[in-house]
Design a protein around this motif. Sequence first.
Motif, PDB file in Angstrom:
ATOM      1  N   ILE A   1       0.827  -1.213   0.000  1.00  0.00           N
ATOM      2  CA  ILE A   1       0.000   0.000   0.000  1.00  0.00           C
ATOM      3  C   ILE A   1       0.858   1.259   0.000  1.00  0.00           C
ATOM      4  O   ILE A   1       0.410   2.317  -0.439  1.00  0.00           O
ATOM      5  CB  ILE A   1      -0.971   0.031   1.192  1.00  0.00           C
ATOM      6  N   LEU A   2       2.091   1.154   0.499  1.00  0.00           N
ATOM      7  CA  LEU A   2       2.973   2.314   0.483  1.00  0.00           C
ATOM      8  C   LEU A   2       3.430   2.641  -0.935  1.00  0.00           C
ATOM      9  O   LEU A   2       3.761   3.782  -1.247  1.00  0.00           O
ATOM     10  CB  LEU A   2       4.202   2.078   1.377  1.00  0.00           C
ATOM     11  N   MET A   3       3.451   1.633  -1.806  1.00  0.00           N
ATOM     12  CA  MET A   3       3.845   1.853  -3.191  1.00  0.00           C
ATOM     13  C   MET A   3       2.854   2.764  -3.905  1.00  0.00           C
ATOM     14  O   MET A   3       3.201   3.414  -4.885  1.00  0.00           O
ATOM     15  CB  MET A   3       3.939   0.516  -3.929  1.00  0.00           C
ATOM     16  N   HIS A   4       1.620   2.813  -3.409  1.00  0.00           N
ATOM     17  CA  HIS A   4       0.576   3.612  -4.056  1.00  0.00           C
ATOM     18  C   HIS A   4       0.260   4.889  -3.274  1.00  0.00           C
ATOM     19  O   HIS A   4      -0.702   5.581  -3.589  1.00  0.00           O
ATOM     20  CB  HIS A   4      -0.690   2.771  -4.205  1.00  0.00           C
TER      21      HIS A   4
ATOM     22  N   GLU B   1      20.554  15.142  -9.018  1.00  0.00           N
ATOM     23  CA  GLU B   1      20.498  14.351  -7.788  1.00  0.00           C
ATOM     24  C   GLU B   1      19.054  14.274  -7.315  1.00  0.00           C
ATOM     25  O   GLU B   1      18.252  15.169  -7.590  1.00  0.00           O
ATOM     26  CB  GLU B   1      21.359  14.968  -6.680  1.00  0.00           C
ATOM     27  N   LEU B   2      18.749  13.201  -6.587  1.00  0.00           N
ATOM     28  CA  LEU B   2      17.399  13.045  -6.039  1.00  0.00           C
ATOM     29  C   LEU B   2      17.479  12.276  -4.728  1.00  0.00           C
ATOM     30  O   LEU B   2      18.175  11.266  -4.631  1.00  0.00           O
ATOM     31  CB  LEU B   2      16.499  12.282  -7.019  1.00  0.00           C
ATOM     32  N   ARG B   3      16.765  12.781  -3.744  1.00  0.00           N
ATOM     33  CA  ARG B   3      16.696  12.109  -2.446  1.00  0.00           C
ATOM     34  C   ARG B   3      15.237  12.000  -2.034  1.00  0.00           C
ATOM     35  O   ARG B   3      14.531  13.015  -1.967  1.00  0.00           O
ATOM     36  CB  ARG B   3      17.479  12.880  -1.387  1.00  0.00           C
ATOM     37  N   ARG B   4      14.799  10.780  -1.775  1.00  0.00           N
ATOM     38  CA  ARG B   4      13.411  10.593  -1.328  1.00  0.00           C
ATOM     39  C   ARG B   4      13.373  10.810   0.175  1.00  0.00           C
ATOM     40  O   ARG B   4      13.960  10.052   0.950  1.00  0.00           O
ATOM     41  CB  ARG B   4      12.918   9.195  -1.676  1.00  0.00           C
ATOM     42  N   ILE B   5      12.662  11.837   0.604  1.00  0.00           N
ATOM     43  CA  ILE B   5      12.630  12.190   2.028  1.00  0.00           C
ATOM     44  C   ILE B   5      11.358  11.719   2.716  1.00  0.00           C
ATOM     45  O   ILE B   5      11.243  11.827   3.935  1.00  0.00           O
ATOM     46  CB  ILE B   5      12.793  13.708   2.232  1.00  0.00           C
ATOM     47  N   GLY B   6      10.411  11.165   1.954  1.00  0.00           N
ATOM     48  CA  GLY B   6       9.194  10.689   2.582  1.00  0.00           C
ATOM     49  C   GLY B   6       8.406   9.745   1.705  1.00  0.00           C
ATOM     50  O   GLY B   6       8.320   9.935   0.486  1.00  0.00           O
ATOM     51  N   VAL B   7       7.857   8.698   2.315  1.00  0.00           N
ATOM     52  CA  VAL B   7       6.911   7.785   1.676  1.00  0.00           C
ATOM     53  C   VAL B   7       5.709   7.700   2.610  1.00  0.00           C
ATOM     54  O   VAL B   7       5.795   7.102   3.681  1.00  0.00           O
ATOM     55  CB  VAL B   7       7.504   6.381   1.459  1.00  0.00           C
ATOM     56  N   ALA B   8       4.615   8.352   2.206  1.00  0.00           N
ATOM     57  CA  ALA B   8       3.455   8.472   3.093  1.00  0.00           C
ATOM     58  C   ALA B   8       3.920   9.090   4.416  1.00  0.00           C
ATOM     59  O   ALA B   8       4.521  10.157   4.420  1.00  0.00           O
ATOM     60  CB  ALA B   8       2.771   7.126   3.287  1.00  0.00           C
ATOM     61  N   HIS B   9       3.685   8.409   5.548  1.00  0.00           N
ATOM     62  CA  HIS B   9       4.047   8.972   6.844  1.00  0.00           C
ATOM     63  C   HIS B   9       5.465   8.588   7.271  1.00  0.00           C
ATOM     64  O   HIS B   9       5.906   8.996   8.341  1.00  0.00           O
ATOM     65  CB  HIS B   9       3.048   8.507   7.904  1.00  0.00           C
ATOM     66  N   PHE B  10       6.184   7.812   6.467  1.00  0.00           N
ATOM     67  CA  PHE B  10       7.587   7.505   6.754  1.00  0.00           C
ATOM     68  C   PHE B  10       8.443   8.645   6.216  1.00  0.00           C
ATOM     69  O   PHE B  10       8.457   8.899   5.009  1.00  0.00           O
ATOM     70  CB  PHE B  10       8.006   6.192   6.086  1.00  0.00           C
ATOM     71  N   THR B  11       9.152   9.325   7.104  1.00  0.00           N
ATOM     72  CA  THR B  11       9.982  10.454   6.692  1.00  0.00           C
ATOM     73  C   THR B  11      11.383  10.333   7.273  1.00  0.00           C
ATOM     74  O   THR B  11      11.628   9.538   8.175  1.00  0.00           O
ATOM     75  CB  THR B  11       9.368  11.791   7.160  1.00  0.00           C
ATOM     76  N   GLU B  12      12.282  11.142   6.727  1.00  0.00           N
ATOM     77  CA  GLU B  12      13.661  11.131   7.220  1.00  0.00           C
ATOM     78  C   GLU B  12      13.758  11.592   8.667  1.00  0.00           C
ATOM     79  O   GLU B  12      14.690  11.220   9.378  1.00  0.00           O
ATOM     80  CB  GLU B  12      14.539  12.045   6.354  1.00  0.00           C
ATOM     81  N   ASN B  13      12.824  12.394   9.093  1.00  0.00           N
ATOM     82  CA  ASN B  13      12.880  12.959  10.444  1.00  0.00           C
ATOM     83  C   ASN B  13      12.332  12.012  11.508  1.00  0.00           C
ATOM     84  O   ASN B  13      12.477  12.272  12.705  1.00  0.00           O
ATOM     85  CB  ASN B  13      12.088  14.275  10.490  1.00  0.00           C
TER      86      ASN B  13
ATOM     87  N   LEU C   1      -3.938   5.356   7.112  1.00  0.00           N
ATOM     88  CA  LEU C   1      -5.253   4.978   6.585  1.00  0.00           C
ATOM     89  C   LEU C   1      -6.348   5.193   7.628  1.00  0.00           C
ATOM     90  O   LEU C   1      -6.110   5.041   8.830  1.00  0.00           O
ATOM     91  CB  LEU C   1      -5.251   3.501   6.185  1.00  0.00           C
ATOM     92  N   PRO C   2      -7.579   5.524   7.200  1.00  0.00           N
ATOM     93  CA  PRO C   2      -8.707   5.551   8.139  1.00  0.00           C
ATOM     94  C   PRO C   2      -8.952   4.143   8.669  1.00  0.00           C
ATOM     95  O   PRO C   2      -8.718   3.154   7.968  1.00  0.00           O
ATOM     96  CB  PRO C   2      -9.877   6.054   7.287  1.00  0.00           C
TER      97      PRO C   2
ATOM     98  N   ILE D   1     -14.320   8.348   6.691  1.00  0.00           N
ATOM     99  CA  ILE D   1     -14.317   7.319   5.652  1.00  0.00           C
ATOM    100  C   ILE D   1     -15.348   7.650   4.578  1.00  0.00           C
ATOM    101  O   ILE D   1     -16.514   7.921   4.874  1.00  0.00           O
ATOM    102  CB  ILE D   1     -14.609   5.934   6.254  1.00  0.00           C
ATOM    103  N   ASN D   2     -14.922   7.615   3.319  1.00  0.00           N
ATOM    104  CA  ASN D   2     -15.806   7.771   2.173  1.00  0.00           C
ATOM    105  C   ASN D   2     -15.865   6.455   1.405  1.00  0.00           C
ATOM    106  O   ASN D   2     -14.996   5.594   1.549  1.00  0.00           O
ATOM    107  CB  ASN D   2     -15.311   8.890   1.248  1.00  0.00           C
ATOM    108  N   ARG D   3     -16.865   6.320   0.561  1.00  0.00           N
ATOM    109  CA  ARG D   3     -16.954   5.115  -0.265  1.00  0.00           C
ATOM    110  C   ARG D   3     -15.725   4.988  -1.153  1.00  0.00           C
ATOM    111  O   ARG D   3     -15.231   5.971  -1.705  1.00  0.00           O
ATOM    112  CB  ARG D   3     -18.212   5.160  -1.144  1.00  0.00           C
ATOM    113  N   ASP D   4     -15.227   3.785  -1.283  1.00  0.00           N
ATOM    114  CA  ASP D   4     -14.065   3.422  -2.098  1.00  0.00           C
ATOM    115  C   ASP D   4     -12.735   3.825  -1.458  1.00  0.00           C
ATOM    116  O   ASP D   4     -11.684   3.643  -2.061  1.00  0.00           O
ATOM    117  CB  ASP D   4     -14.151   4.012  -3.512  1.00  0.00           C
ATOM    118  N   ASP D   5     -12.772   4.375  -0.242  1.00  0.00           N
ATOM    119  CA  ASP D   5     -11.524   4.632   0.479  1.00  0.00           C
ATOM    120  C   ASP D   5     -10.880   3.318   0.896  1.00  0.00           C
ATOM    121  O   ASP D   5     -11.570   2.358   1.242  1.00  0.00           O
ATOM    122  CB  ASP D   5     -11.793   5.465   1.748  1.00  0.00           C
ATOM    123  N   ARG D   6      -9.558   3.278   0.867  1.00  0.00           N
ATOM    124  CA  ARG D   6      -8.860   2.125   1.435  1.00  0.00           C
ATOM    125  C   ARG D   6      -8.824   2.302   2.948  1.00  0.00           C
ATOM    126  O   ARG D   6      -8.489   3.382   3.443  1.00  0.00           O
ATOM    127  CB  ARG D   6      -7.449   2.011   0.865  1.00  0.00           C
TER     128      ARG D   6
END
Length: 269
Positions: free
Chosen positions: A26-29, A123-135, A174-175, A205-210
């Motif tokens: 789910i983090l990939m999306h 150059e590129l640095r990924r500093i966050g994936v969803a709620h996962f961050t460098e900090n 996620l909700p 939560i809305n319809r079709d929410d994960r």
Amino acid sequence: MVGRGDPKVTGVLPVALDRATRVIGILMHSYKEYVGVMELHGDVEPEKVIETMKMFVGKIYQRPPLRSSVKRSLRIREIYSIDVLEIENRRVLFRVKCQSGTYVRKLCHDIGLLLGVEAHMRELRRIGVAHFTENRDIVTLHEVSEALYIWRNLGDESFLRKMILPVEYIVAFLPKIVVKDSAVDAIAHGAQLAVPGISIVAKNINRDDRVAIFTLKGELVAIGRATMNSEEMVKSDRGIAVKIERVYMEPNIYPSVWRKSGDKIEKDV
């Protein structure tokens, strides 16, 4: 002369262990956040660079670059924000928050075309994936190696436990829906989540929410798509509330209060 080969790419990479691999996808999306360096191939006034980059905020058309792992078909991706942090000569330091599947190096290329001078990502640095961050909650592979050494040789697992987060942290953004104990094993065996099995529902939560489905003890059961919004789940007394996409909880951990009748799952109460 500066080369224009493969850019240096570093940053946040969530890694799952054992059964957590079932839900790491789910983090990939989810959204990503990057800090990058774009190098222009000609001189441009800083104000024009900033103004042009702001034009890319929103939904954009993008075709993956030649060297990519996906089919090169035109698709729509959303840029949530772009901030220019610094400009030095022809190099632009920027931060971008974007939809999953956005190619930042292609974004740099397209910005250069609009500026009329061309550009590439240096150059590129990924500093966050969803709620996962460098900090927060990030460790290096060297730190993991040291913690593993201490556990194996000294029997102290405290450092390793600080680095390995519970699977529930993956779905923190996620909700959430909390289900009754009587519904857990049915879901673990492949049942959809019906309204009678719900104990607590998040308000947003809305319809079709994960959504993430939890036990009363806070254990992750499964991930699914809501077929009702929060209000409908609260007011209804029957019907399927969530279609399950991925089950995490192993069967037979919680007591079974249901029985199978053909392909139908029924309560045995």
